[in-house]
Design an enzyme around this catalytic site. Sequence first.
Site, PDB file in Angstrom:
ATOM      1  N   PRO A 128       0.778  -1.247   0.000  1.00 52.96           N
ATOM      2  CA  PRO A 128       0.000   0.000   0.000  1.00 52.96           C
ATOM      3  C   PRO A 128       0.809   1.297   0.000  1.00 52.96           C
ATOM      4  O   PRO A 128       0.825   2.054   0.975  1.00 52.96           O
ATOM      5  CB  PRO A 128      -0.841  -0.130   1.271  1.00 52.96           C
ATOM      6  CG  PRO A 128       0.018  -0.942   2.190  1.00 52.96           C
ATOM      7  CD  PRO A 128       0.733  -1.922   1.303  1.00 52.96           C
ATOM      8  N   CYS A 129       1.438   1.604  -1.118  1.00 52.34           N
ATOM      9  CA  CYS A 129       2.194   2.857  -1.233  1.00 52.34           C
ATOM     10  C   CYS A 129       1.264   4.070  -1.223  1.00 52.34           C
ATOM     11  O   CYS A 129       1.714   5.182  -0.918  1.00 52.34           O
ATOM     12  CB  CYS A 129       3.071   2.854  -2.480  1.00 52.34           C
ATOM     13  SG  CYS A 129       2.197   2.539  -4.014  1.00 52.34           S
TER      14      CYS A 129
END
Length: 168
Positions: A128-129
Site C-alpha cells: 500500500p504505497c
Amino acid sequence: MTLRIDWQNEAVGEQTRMRVAILDVELIVSLIGDIIVEASWEIPSGNNAPQTEFAKSMEAYLLNPDRHHLNVRLLRQGSAYRQKIWRALLAIPLGEVISYSALAEKMGSGPRAVAQACKNNPYAGIIPCHRVVAKSGIGGFMGQSRGDMILLKRRLLEYERRAAESAG
C-alpha cells in the site's frame, strides 16, 4: 485478518494477466505461473472478462482486509533499500497514512528516496504505497502528481478510512 507474502527469487514461464475489479477501477495483476510479477492500478477499459477465483479472493481481501486472508507469491524485485521501504509500507494499518518525511525518519533515510521507492513499487495494488502522503497534501501515486491516479489514491484512502472506522 492477514496478508501473507511468500517472496520468490525467480519466476519462469509465460506471463499472463488477471484483472481484479475494485472500486470502479481494475488492479491488473501480471503473473508468471502463480507468482505475481506486477500489480498496478488501471482505469477500466470496458473489458468485463470474468474474474478467476484467485482474483475474487484478492478482491475480497482488498475490500475488507480485516475479514479476509490472502496468500500471494511475489517476485523479489528492487534494491535492498526499496525492499526495506516496501516492507515498512505493509506495516501501515488500514485507514492510516504516514508522510514521506515521517517514514523516511523512521527508516533513517530521506523523503525523496522514500518517494522514489513508493513510485517504483511494482505491487502498488498489494503493497500500500498509497498510504504515504506529502506533509502538505496527497503526494504522488504511481508516478503521477495529478490526474486519474491521484483521484484513485484519494478514493482508496477514503474507502480505507471508512472501512477502518466501521471495523473499529
